[in-house]
Design a protein around this motif. Structure first.
Motif, PDB file in Angstrom:
ATOM      1  N   ALA A 142       1.103  -1.555  -0.251  1.00 51.13           N
ATOM      2  CA  ALA A 142       0.170  -0.412  -0.352  1.00 51.13           C
ATOM      3  C   ALA A 142       1.435   1.078  -0.183  1.00 51.13           C
ATOM      4  O   ALA A 142       0.350   1.862  -0.774  1.00 51.13           O
ATOM      5  N   ALA A 143       1.891   1.457   0.685  1.00 48.65           N
ATOM      6  CA  ALA A 143       3.055   2.521   1.059  1.00 48.65           C
ATOM      7  C   ALA A 143       3.626   2.516  -0.704  1.00 48.65           C
ATOM      8  O   ALA A 143       3.505   3.882  -1.382  1.00 48.65           O
ATOM      9  N   ALA A 144       3.969   1.607  -0.861  1.00 51.35           N
ATOM     10  CA  ALA A 144       4.269   1.379  -3.059  1.00 51.35           C
ATOM     11  C   ALA A 144       3.639   2.023  -3.794  1.00 51.35           C
ATOM     12  O   ALA A 144       3.874   2.821  -4.775  1.00 51.35           O
ATOM     13  N   LEU A 145       2.353   1.527  -3.449  1.00 49.12           N
ATOM     14  CA  LEU A 145       1.031   2.021  -4.200  1.00 49.12           C
ATOM     15  C   LEU A 145       0.876   3.593  -4.653  1.00 49.12           C
ATOM     16  O   LEU A 145       0.898   4.394  -4.990  1.00 49.12           O
ATOM     17  N   PHE A 146       1.179   4.197  -2.733  1.00 50.67           N
ATOM     18  CA  PHE A 146       0.524   5.867  -2.889  1.00 50.67           C
ATOM     19  C   PHE A 146       1.970   6.588  -3.627  1.00 50.67           C
ATOM     20  O   PHE A 146       1.456   7.461  -3.592  1.00 50.67           O
ATOM     21  N   ARG A 147       3.082   6.037  -3.383  1.00 50.88           N
ATOM     22  CA  ARG A 147       4.345   6.684  -3.354  1.00 50.88           C
ATOM     23  C   ARG A 147       4.394   7.058  -5.147  1.00 50.88           C
ATOM     24  O   ARG A 147       4.539   7.301  -5.916  1.00 50.88           O
ATOM     25  N   ARG A 148       3.953   5.530  -5.489  1.00 48.09           N
ATOM     26  CA  ARG A 148       4.122   5.538  -7.072  1.00 48.09           C
ATOM     27  C   ARG A 148       2.688   6.481  -7.863  1.00 48.09           C
ATOM     28  O   ARG A 148       3.476   6.522  -8.911  1.00 48.09           O
ATOM     29  N   VAL A 149       2.029   6.543  -7.157  1.00 50.05           N
ATOM     30  CA  VAL A 149       0.859   7.565  -8.162  1.00 50.05           C
ATOM     31  C   VAL A 149       1.200   9.565  -7.699  1.00 50.05           C
ATOM     32  O   VAL A 149       0.541   9.842  -8.237  1.00 50.05           O
ATOM     33  N   GLY A 150       2.106   9.171  -6.906  1.00 51.77           N
ATOM     34  CA  GLY A 150       2.905  10.600  -6.673  1.00 51.77           C
ATOM     35  C   GLY A 150       2.344  11.414  -5.610  1.00 51.77           C
ATOM     36  O   GLY A 150       2.887  12.382  -4.977  1.00 51.77           O
ATOM     37  N   PHE A 151       1.960  10.440  -4.147  1.00 51.81           N
ATOM     38  CA  PHE A 151       1.905  10.732  -3.032  1.00 51.81           C
ATOM     39  C   PHE A 151       2.950  11.087  -1.974  1.00 51.81           C
ATOM     40  O   PHE A 151       4.332  10.518  -2.587  1.00 51.81           O
ATOM     41  N   ARG A 152       3.178  12.068  -1.385  1.00 52.10           N
ATOM     42  CA  ARG A 152       4.115  12.619  -0.692  1.00 52.10           C
ATOM     43  C   ARG A 152       3.801  11.918   0.824  1.00 52.10           C
ATOM     44  O   ARG A 152       2.865  12.021   0.673  1.00 52.10           O
ATOM     45  N   GLN A 153       5.100  11.716   1.427  1.00 51.88           N
ATOM     46  CA  GLN A 153       4.538  10.818   2.804  1.00 51.88           C
ATOM     47  C   GLN A 153       5.120  12.046   3.518  1.00 51.88           C
ATOM     48  O   GLN A 153       5.980  12.694   3.894  1.00 51.88           O
TER      49      GLN A 153
END
Ligand SMILES: CC(C)(COP(=O)(O)OP(=O)(O)OC[C@H]1O[C@@H](n2cnc3c(N)ncnc32)[C@H](O)[C@@H]1OP(=O)(O)O)[C@@H](O)C(=O)NCCC(=O)NCCS
Length: 190
Positions: A142-153
């Motif tokens: 899930a973390a990889a998914l949100f990073r992949r679509v451009g979300f910032r942590q």
């Protein structure tokens, strides 16, 4: 009857939940590996019926509600997952996203396609300012998914929540409308 909503992408149709979707939802949401980092422990026919009944009364973009969309493979009509959009009560310009994919359909970029489609709706069609997601720090796909679509942590909360019998850690991910439109406008965080 709630307002309809249908979004299309290359391989998928995203649409509102219907009564006849219950068995498909139970089929993947009830699996322990799918439920592990979700709010539910088990997901049976009664849970599906309750979720669908609630959805029927909700119009999209109503502050304080979650709208659940099912993802249907355009080719076969099979339901392969769902995506929730939380129209936040505290700020109508912000949404929270959640996503679930049946294990048999993971690893093919379908969750990426769902999120990109939903972002087109919340930013492009609704003009929202910010989308965010809360992800268990151990939920690596899930973390990889949100990073992949451009979300910032934006945050890493460490053992801040008692979750399923242990202290849990969570990431907060976020994406602004202007970052979605122009990734180069993303603020450079330290
Ligand atoms: C979170 C979740 C939706 C991610 O699903 P996913 O299948 O990993 O994500 P995608 O469908 O975007 O697929 C990405 C994978 O397909 C690959 N892929 C293949 N074609 C691709 C394409 N066209 N575009 C993007 N990725 C592609 C990627 O390389 C990636 O592979 P990897 O995992 O080996 O790195 C899934 O793990 C899940 O449903 N988990 C259970 C529920 C849950 O915990 N939800 C999160 C709550 S916040």
């Amino acid at each position: 009857m709630a307002e309809s909503l249908a979004l299309r992408s290359a391989r998928l149709l995203l649409r509102r939940l219907r009564a006849e979707d219950a068995a498909a939802l139970v089929g993947y949401r009830g699996l322990p590996e799918v439920a592990r980092y979700q709010s539910w422990e088990a997901f049976g026919p009664e849970d599906a019926a309750r979720l669908i009944a609630k959805q029927v009364a909700i119009d999209p973009d109503t502050p304080g509600t979650w709208v659940q969309l099912v993802a249907v493979l355009a080719e076969s009509g099979e339901i392969i997952g769902d995506c929730g959009i939380h129209f936040r009560a505290d700020d109508p310009q912000q949404v929270e996203l959640g996503i679930t994919l049946a294990p048999a359909h993971q690893g093919r970029g379908l969750a990426t396609e769902i999120l990109n489609t939903v972002l087109g709706y919340v930013f492009g069609s609704l003009g929202k300012h910010r989308a965010m997601a809360v992800v268990d720090a151990d939920n690596h796909p899930a973390a990889a998914l949100f990073r992949r679509v451009g979300f910032r942590q934006e945050a890493h909360h460490v053992e801040h929540v008692w979750f399923k019998g242990a202290w849990g850690s969570e990431f907060v991910f976020a994406l602004l409308n202007r970052e979605w439109q122009d990734p180069l406008s993303s603020p450079q965080l330290p």
